[in-house]
Design an enzyme around this catalytic site. Structure first.
Site, PDB file in Angstrom:
ATOM      1  N   GLU A   1       0.844  -1.210   0.000  1.00 50.61           N
ATOM      2  CA  GLU A   1       0.000   0.000   0.000  1.00 50.61           C
ATOM      3  C   GLU A   1       0.866   1.241   0.000  1.00 50.61           C
ATOM      4  OE1 GLU A   1      -2.178  -0.235   3.650  1.00 50.61           O
ATOM      5  OE2 GLU A   1      -2.882  -2.252   3.195  1.00 50.61           O
TER       6      GLU A   1
ATOM      7  N   LYS B   1       2.129   4.681   1.615  1.00 56.80           N
ATOM      8  CA  LYS B   1       2.185   5.233   2.974  1.00 56.80           C
ATOM      9  C   LYS B   1       1.762   6.697   2.850  1.00 56.80           C
ATOM     10  CE  LYS B   1       5.034   5.259   7.088  1.00 56.80           C
ATOM     11  NZ  LYS B   1       4.838   6.623   7.530  1.00 56.80           N
TER      12      LYS B   1
ATOM     13  N   ASP C   1       0.962  10.434   3.811  1.00 56.24           N
ATOM     14  CA  ASP C   1       1.665  11.314   4.732  1.00 56.24           C
ATOM     15  C   ASP C   1       0.700  12.338   5.329  1.00 56.24           C
ATOM     16  OD1 ASP C   1       3.748  12.241   6.156  1.00 56.24           O
ATOM     17  OD2 ASP C   1       4.722  13.304   4.507  1.00 56.24           O
TER      18      ASP C   1
ATOM     19  N   TYR D   1      -6.938  -0.024   7.384  1.00 58.37           N
ATOM     20  CA  TYR D   1      -6.756  -1.101   8.349  1.00 58.37           C
ATOM     21  C   TYR D   1      -8.053  -1.307   9.116  1.00 58.37           C
ATOM     22  CZ  TYR D   1      -4.313  -3.625  12.155  1.00 58.37           C
ATOM     23  OH  TYR D   1      -3.890  -4.547  13.069  1.00 58.37           O
TER      24      TYR D   1
ATOM     25  N   LYS E   1      10.509   3.657   3.345  1.00 49.30           N
ATOM     26  CA  LYS E   1      10.401   5.104   3.152  1.00 49.30           C
ATOM     27  C   LYS E   1      11.109   5.505   1.866  1.00 49.30           C
ATOM     28  CE  LYS E   1       9.659   7.735   6.419  1.00 49.30           C
ATOM     29  NZ  LYS E   1       9.101   8.196   7.615  1.00 49.30           N
TER      30      LYS E   1
ATOM     31  N   CYS F   1      18.952  44.972   9.986  1.00 54.20           N
ATOM     32  CA  CYS F   1      18.061  44.768   8.841  1.00 54.20           C
ATOM     33  C   CYS F   1      18.868  44.958   7.555  1.00 54.20           C
ATOM     34  CB  CYS F   1      16.912  45.757   8.894  1.00 54.20           C
ATOM     35  SG  CYS F   1      15.897  45.701   7.402  1.00 54.20           S
TER      36      CYS F   1
ATOM     37  N   CYS G   1      17.203  48.380   5.745  1.00 52.70           N
ATOM     38  CA  CYS G   1      17.227  49.720   6.335  1.00 52.70           C
ATOM     39  C   CYS G   1      18.301  49.869   7.414  1.00 52.70           C
ATOM     40  CB  CYS G   1      15.861  50.083   6.894  1.00 52.70           C
ATOM     41  SG  CYS G   1      15.479  49.211   8.416  1.00 52.70           S
TER      42      CYS G   1
ATOM     43  N   CYS H   1      12.579  43.231  12.030  1.00 50.15           N
ATOM     44  CA  CYS H   1      13.089  44.589  11.881  1.00 50.15           C
ATOM     45  C   CYS H   1      12.030  45.508  12.499  1.00 50.15           C
ATOM     46  CB  CYS H   1      13.275  44.928  10.403  1.00 50.15           C
ATOM     47  SG  CYS H   1      13.463  46.699  10.150  1.00 50.15           S
TER      48      CYS H   1
ATOM     49  N   CYS I   1      11.093  51.137   6.852  1.00 49.46           N
ATOM     50  CA  CYS I   1      11.836  50.089   6.148  1.00 49.46           C
ATOM     51  C   CYS I   1      11.133  49.755   4.815  1.00 49.46           C
ATOM     52  CB  CYS I   1      11.916  48.867   7.063  1.00 49.46           C
ATOM     53  SG  CYS I   1      12.805  47.507   6.337  1.00 49.46           S
TER      54      CYS I   1
HETATM   55  S1  IVH Z   1      -0.806   0.512   8.887  1.00 51.39           S
HETATM   56  C1  IVH Z   1      -0.069  -1.710  12.764  1.00 51.39           C
HETATM   57  N1  IVH Z   1      -0.928   1.542   6.478  1.00 51.39           N
HETATM   58  O1  IVH Z   1       2.226   5.325   9.135  1.00 51.39           O
HETATM   59  C2  IVH Z   1      -0.116  -1.023  11.472  1.00 51.39           C
HETATM   60  N2  IVH Z   1      -0.103   2.916   8.240  1.00 51.39           N
HETATM   61  O2  IVH Z   1       4.426   4.391  11.261  1.00 51.39           O
HETATM   62  C3  IVH Z   1      -0.738   0.307  11.548  1.00 51.39           C
HETATM   63  N3  IVH Z   1       0.458   5.217   7.542  1.00 51.39           N
HETATM   64  O3  IVH Z   1       0.778   5.665  12.289  1.00 51.39           O
HETATM   65  C4  IVH Z   1      -0.484   1.218  10.445  1.00 51.39           C
HETATM   66  N4  IVH Z   1      -0.095   4.984   5.417  1.00 51.39           N
HETATM   67  O4  IVH Z   1      -0.230   7.004  10.401  1.00 51.39           O
HETATM   68  C5  IVH Z   1      -0.587   1.747   7.769  1.00 51.39           C
HETATM   69  N5  IVH Z   1      -1.147   2.326   4.294  1.00 51.39           N
HETATM   70  C6  IVH Z   1      -0.817   2.536   5.576  1.00 51.39           C
HETATM   71  C7  IVH Z   1      -0.323   3.789   6.023  1.00 51.39           C
HETATM   72  C8  IVH Z   1       0.039   3.941   7.376  1.00 51.39           C
HETATM   73  C9  IVH Z   1       0.365   5.818   6.350  1.00 51.39           C
HETATM   74  C10 IVH Z   1       0.990   5.853   8.772  1.00 51.39           C
HETATM   75  C11 IVH Z   1       0.107   5.709   9.984  1.00 51.39           C
HETATM   76  C12 IVH Z   1       0.953   5.062  11.029  1.00 51.39           C
HETATM   77  C13 IVH Z   1       2.340   5.255  10.521  1.00 51.39           C
HETATM   78  C14 IVH Z   1       3.160   4.062  10.914  1.00 51.39           C
END
Ligand code: IVH
Length: 667
Positions: free
Chosen positions: A110, A112, A114, A223, A309, A403, A406, A421, A427
């Site tokens: 999946e 991640k 942000d 999840y 990451k 500054c 000025c 400043c 200024c």
């Molecule tokens: S699963 C036990 N899936 O990443 C597993 N987390 O460091 C629970 N996050 O706190 C997390 N995308 O805020 C999961 N596809 C994804 C995610 C995800 C972002 C974040 C989430 C979590 C942190 C984990």
């Protein structure tokens, strides 16, 4: 059809259209038709408050009740994930899983997201609670704020959902919304959010959910947890969740080999840049719930999942010089001037160094080879120095004391990272910035004067301060380079037209630190005239609706400077509005000052909206729901039983229509 049934059907229709628009991206009716249905429902709910329902789509607009968040313990702790930064570490994870399970397995890949994580609890198909991660054991109950996120279902669709379950995901602020929000904040002289993650988590923690509603957050769920989930696989559960109405990313894939996982990572390392929201990696999860259980958890994170990451894009280049920029409020920002370098598709020559503390922490020297990164932020930043590349050490970078424009000695307030400043009145970048702000759309809206014209008018000496704008004549302007007779006349006409701008916007246009458009409106309504406002001290100011000490201090400082008082005098002479209009102040009083009043039930003499106006006109505050800080309830006939019960429990008194009208001197 009876009313209750009609209300129910309207709610169902609105939930469905909301889902089509915000989750599926495929609306079936126009915005206009949607609004009409929503208005019809709102009216019916106002008329028949006994049919109120916490999950009604009308609750998505938020209310302005302010309260501390309640802390709630998580039923299942919210753990974090182990991080990896290389494919070799991904392979180690894969092999560890293989060895522990000793049978075939699948990995769900999946994105991640942000943003900031959230846990939603549903009971009998209805959203009952939304809680932040907090410390993993307990978090803040932010249900009212989460209800404003249109892609989060308040009631589930489809069928077969477990009676009780949790679903977790990420609350996000899309790039477009983030950039617009920062543009607005910059215009109001407010501090910018560094990235969409901070903006999303900051927004979710706001006390006023009606502001949250305006910030257009979104949420992806990833999840599902509970005792009776629909399927044995994580991926399959997410597909069910999608049928219940949740927003599930369609980028998720089930992989069977390490190579398939690598392909997923590589594909999204590039493709993610095209997504409308920020992502910072990939999450790998063993798909089978039985196998997840087998693998178990360490104290901090599951053994069945890991995050990979993405490498933040980084480049190494030479620092040639540090220069300083002065904003309209006087904040001085250090800027690194670099050898041009290619980074995420653009050439970077300058990067922000934020403030003096950051320069000190980096121990920067001119000529250093520095790392530039473009993370979630829009402006690239310097994240480190390659000290091995130093063979001749250059001059140490020390934050300027004066500054750069000025020459005034800079000041730094206790507890703030920025240097200012203080030479507000003289200024040049501050003056030009203030004029730009003054003429901007939300302020005086003198749209024929843009930043280039301000530069020209200032450099040629035609205007030295805001007040000079009102002394401009077409014949002076006509002599300027690139200025035709028509543009000169347009400018003079637009300046004249601005004399009609109401007081609240004039107040905003003055550019007082921390006084954005909303605060200006509040100040104008409370104090009515500039004289009253100028005479107010911090105590009087903070007694006003939602004016904190920081704003109050800034207002007092502004008006204590002779140059600002002189500016107000000149603008008054020019004919600008420095008092609220007669018609809007007529009939005002302070009878209800400091009172929080809930309106409930059906009335005979005036409509609800009229009562709402009356409360505001007499200095009170209309709030949406009953709490212990409610002063009284303006109660009509057929008040909702839940409100009545709450009022009795909290000892909040009820006032009839007549009692209220008597109170404000209407009868
Ligand atoms: S699963 C036990 N899936 O990443 C597993 N987390 O460091 C629970 N996050 O706190 C997390 N995308 O805020 C999961 N596809 C994804 C995610 C995800 C972002 C974040 C989430 C979590 C942190 C984990």
């Amino acid at each position: 059809m009876n009313t209750e049934q009609h209300i129910k059907e309207l709610r169902e229709a609105l939930h469905r259209h909301n889902y089509n628009y915000y989750v599926k991206n495929a609306p079936e009716i126009s915005d206009f038709e949607f609004d009409a249905l929503m208005r019809e429902l709102q009216q019916l709910e106002e008329q028949f408050p006994e049919y109120d329902d916490e999950t009604s789509p009308t609750h998505r607009v938020g209310s302005d009740i302010t309260k501390e968040f309640r802390q709630v313990a998580h039923k299942y702790p919210m753990l974090s994930l182990g991080n990896t930064y290389s494919k070799a570490e991904v392979a180690e994870f894969y092999e560890r899983v293989q060895k522990s399970l000793n049978e075939d397995f699948e990995i769900c890949c999946e994105l991640k997201f942000d943003g900031t994580s959230i846990s939603l609890t549903y009971e009998d198909g209805r959203l009952v609670r939304a809680v932040t991660r907090g410390d993993g054991e307990k978090g803040d109950d932010v249900t009212a704020n989460v209800k404003t996120i249109r892609s989060v279902p308040l009631v589930l669709s489809g069928e077969g959902w477990p009676r009780e379950f949790e679903i977790r995901g990420e609350v996000l602020m899309p790039w477009e919304v983030f950039e617009e929000l920062n543009r607005e904040r910059a215009e109001n002289g407010e501090q910018l959010f560094a990235n969409p993650r901070n903006a999303a988590s900051g927004t979710l923690k706001l006390q006023d959910s009606s502001i949250v509603a305006k910030r257009h957050l979104d949420a992806y769920l990833y999840y599902m947890l509970g005792e009776q989930l629909p399927a044995e696989g994580h991926y399959e559960n997410l597909q069910y969740a999608s049928q219940y109405g949740f927003k599930i990313s369609d980028t998720t894939r089930v992989c069977r080999t390490l190579q398939e996982i690598y392909d997923f990572i590589d594909y999204f390392d590039t493709e993610r840049k095209r997504l409308p929201f920020a992502t910072d990696g990939v999450v790998l999860k063993v798909n089978s719930l039985r196998q997840q259980l087998n693998l178990g958890y360490t104290s901090k994170s599951p053994r069945w999942a890991i995050a990979y990451k993405f490498q933040a894009e980084r480049a190494l280049t030479r620092l040639n010089e540090v220069t300083y920029q002065v904003g309209r409020t006087g904040v001085v920002t250090p800027v690194a001037n670099l050898d041009p370098v290619q980074l995420s598709g653009t050439v970077v020559k300058r990067a922000s160094l934020h403030n003096a503390d950051i320069i000190e922490k980096l121990d920067l020297h001119i000529g250093d080879m520095v790392y530039v990164e473009k993370g979630g932020e829009i402006i690239p930043k310097i994240t480190g120095v390659d000290t091995d590349a130093r063979f001749l050490i250059g001059e140490k970078v020390v934050f300027t004391k004066r500054c750069p424009v000025c020459g005034a000695q800079l000041v730094r307030n206790d507890g703030e990272a920025a240097h200012y400043c203080p030479n507000e009145a003289e200024c040049p970048p501050q003056i030009k910035g203030k004029i730009e702000h003054f003429v901007s759309r939300e302020a005086m809206n003198i749209d024929s004067i843009g930043p280039e014209t301000v530069e020209l008018l200032y450099n040629t000496g035609l205007i030295k301060s805001i007040a000079d704008l009102y002394r401009l004549e077409a014949c002076d302007l006509y002599l300027l380079p690139r200025m035709g007779a028509k543009s000169a006349e347009n400018i003079v006409a637009a300046v004249r037209e601005s004399l009609n701008v109401p007081f609240e916007r004039v107040l905003f246009a003055l550019g007082i630190r921390f006084v954005g458009a909303t605060v200006a409106k509040r100040l104008a309504r409370t104090f009515q005239t500039i004289e009253n406002l100028m005479a107010a001290d911090v105590v009087t100011l903070t007694a006003a609706n939602e004016i904190g000490e920081r704003i109050a201090g800034s207002v007092v400082d502004f008006f204590s400077a002779e140059s600002n008082r002189e500016l107000v005098r000149s603008l008054q002479e020019a004919g600008l509005k420095f008092a609220v209009d007669e018609e809007s102040s007529e009939g005002r009083s302070e009878t209800l000052k400091g009172l929080s009043i809930v309106i409930s039930g059906v009335f005979e003499k005036h409509s609800r909206d009229e009562y709402k106006n009356m409360i505001e006109m007499h200095g009170g505050k209309n709030v949406g729901s009953v709490s212990k800080s409610t002063s009284f309830i303006l109660a009509g006939a057929n008040m909702g039983p839940s409100k009545l019960e709450k009022a009795q429990k909290l000892n909040v008194s009820l006032k009839s229509e007549d009692e209220f009208l008597e109170m404000i001197g209407e009868i």
